[in-house]
Enzyme design. Sequence first.
Site, PDB file in Angstrom:
ATOM      1  N   LYS A   1       0.811  -1.225   0.000  1.00 36.42           N
ATOM      2  CA  LYS A   1       0.000   0.000   0.000  1.00 36.42           C
ATOM      3  C   LYS A   1       0.840   1.269   0.000  1.00 36.42           C
ATOM      4  O   LYS A   1       0.463   2.271  -0.599  1.00 36.42           O
ATOM      5  CB  LYS A   1      -0.959  -0.011   1.186  1.00 36.42           C
TER       6      LYS A   1
ATOM      7  N   ASN B   1       2.283   1.635  -3.485  1.00 38.30           N
ATOM      8  CA  ASN B   1       1.211   2.019  -4.406  1.00 38.30           C
ATOM      9  C   ASN B   1       0.871   3.504  -4.267  1.00 38.30           C
ATOM     10  O   ASN B   1       0.733   4.218  -5.274  1.00 38.30           O
ATOM     11  CB  ASN B   1      -0.056   1.208  -4.117  1.00 38.30           C
TER      12      ASN B   1
ATOM     13  N   GLY C   1     -18.983   6.020  -4.952  1.00 34.87           N
ATOM     14  CA  GLY C   1     -18.265   7.261  -4.671  1.00 34.87           C
ATOM     15  C   GLY C   1     -17.720   7.312  -3.250  1.00 34.87           C
ATOM     16  O   GLY C   1     -17.172   6.337  -2.764  1.00 34.87           O
TER      17      GLY C   1
ATOM     18  N   ASP D   1     -10.881  -3.753 -13.081  1.00 37.76           N
ATOM     19  CA  ASP D   1     -10.071  -4.323 -11.992  1.00 37.76           C
ATOM     20  C   ASP D   1      -9.898  -3.229 -10.941  1.00 37.76           C
ATOM     21  O   ASP D   1      -9.277  -2.201 -11.209  1.00 37.76           O
ATOM     22  CB  ASP D   1      -8.708  -4.752 -12.559  1.00 37.76           C
TER      23      ASP D   1
ATOM     24  N   THR E   1      -8.254  -3.359  -8.148  1.00 33.78           N
ATOM     25  CA  THR E   1      -7.045  -3.448  -7.326  1.00 33.78           C
ATOM     26  C   THR E   1      -6.342  -2.092  -7.267  1.00 33.78           C
ATOM     27  O   THR E   1      -6.088  -1.475  -8.299  1.00 33.78           O
ATOM     28  CB  THR E   1      -6.056  -4.479  -7.911  1.00 33.78           C
TER      29      THR E   1
ATOM     30  N   GLY F   1      -8.279   2.143  -3.960  1.00 27.98           N
ATOM     31  CA  GLY F   1      -8.247   2.863  -2.689  1.00 27.98           C
ATOM     32  C   GLY F   1      -6.911   3.561  -2.474  1.00 27.98           C
ATOM     33  O   GLY F   1      -6.865   4.683  -1.937  1.00 27.98           O
ATOM     34  N   ASP F   2      -5.819   2.917  -2.880  1.00 28.53           N
ATOM     35  CA  ASP F   2      -4.489   3.537  -2.716  1.00 28.53           C
ATOM     36  C   ASP F   2      -4.348   4.763  -3.613  1.00 28.53           C
ATOM     37  O   ASP F   2      -3.814   5.798  -3.197  1.00 28.53           O
ATOM     38  CB  ASP F   2      -3.385   2.524  -3.058  1.00 28.53           C
TER      39      ASP F   2
END
Length: 299
Positions: free
Chosen positions: A42, A45, A223, A244, A246, A249-250
């Site tokens: 994280k 990222n 959102g 995707d 993945t 959030g980061d």
Amino acid sequence: MYDYDLLVVGSANADLVISVERRPAAGETVLGSDLAVHPGGKGGNQAVAAARLGARTALLARVGDDAYGRLLLDSQRAAGVDTVGVLVGGAPTGVALITVDPSGDNSIVVSPGANGRLTPADVRAAGSLFHASRVVSTQLEIPLETVVEVVRNLAPQGRFVLNPSPPRPLPQEVLAACDPLIVNEHEAQVILGGQVSERPEDWARILLAKGPRSVVVTLGAEGALVADADGVVRVPAVPVAALDTTGAGDAFTAALAWRLGAGATLAEAAGYAARVGAVAVTRRGAQESFPTAQEVDAL
Ligand code: ADP
């Protein structure tokens, strides 16, 4: 004058991915695809996401003195991240062993490795980075006592952003420093200790009452919500065909932290971060999916 828009303190992992027809049961061996190695973690990222947007970004992390550590350093530098704060050695580089089946379900084993050896003393030794950075962002893939030390080492005007992932209960000292605390639904539930109502607006208010100066709840395709002393505001998602999710959030967290440091309001910063998250979910992978500022503007 700040040298960095954003200092990310956090994890860096090598993600080792093998596609399989069926994930193995106990005692079973299955054959899979060729191995794919992706830079992840994280912290790594977030740093790549911010740098790709054009933020002057530094990473404080620890990797092993090994091939994966060198790969992660290379990928950070290629994205434009200043790796002066990346410490090398003490344990093998953190890895995530990931098997993915045709339905997209996966099984993951994480070896934190060097991430678990990023210590409070490492944070104290990086004081000049803290003083040179407008905003400091962390997650929980490093020891909690290290995150506590980050809060204690913030510059007087330094702003602190936390995505408590993977989630666990947080000490009051950390909660009180968050501006904002950024959580998804699962993280909100863990931080709230299960006392969760149906409405995300309520989670945001209850989280805010626990001490953070502001709170952001991310809601995937719905959102996000931002909450501070002025109230709760909903930030709509940008409608896209998600491929995707993945790393979304980061990317969201990094973009939000950067825009806040540039003077945006919480709602403005979250609106921009939602656009960054929206681009990221239209592409495969984590770091590979993060957009440049031009790509966000073109959305
Ligand atoms: P996490 O990966 O931490 O669970 P989310 O899935 O909530 O975080 O995604 C973070 C942000 O990325 C969301 O608040 C939203 O702005 C954006 N996003 C995620 N999924 C989608 C989607 N399917 N369509 C549009 N935007 C999305």
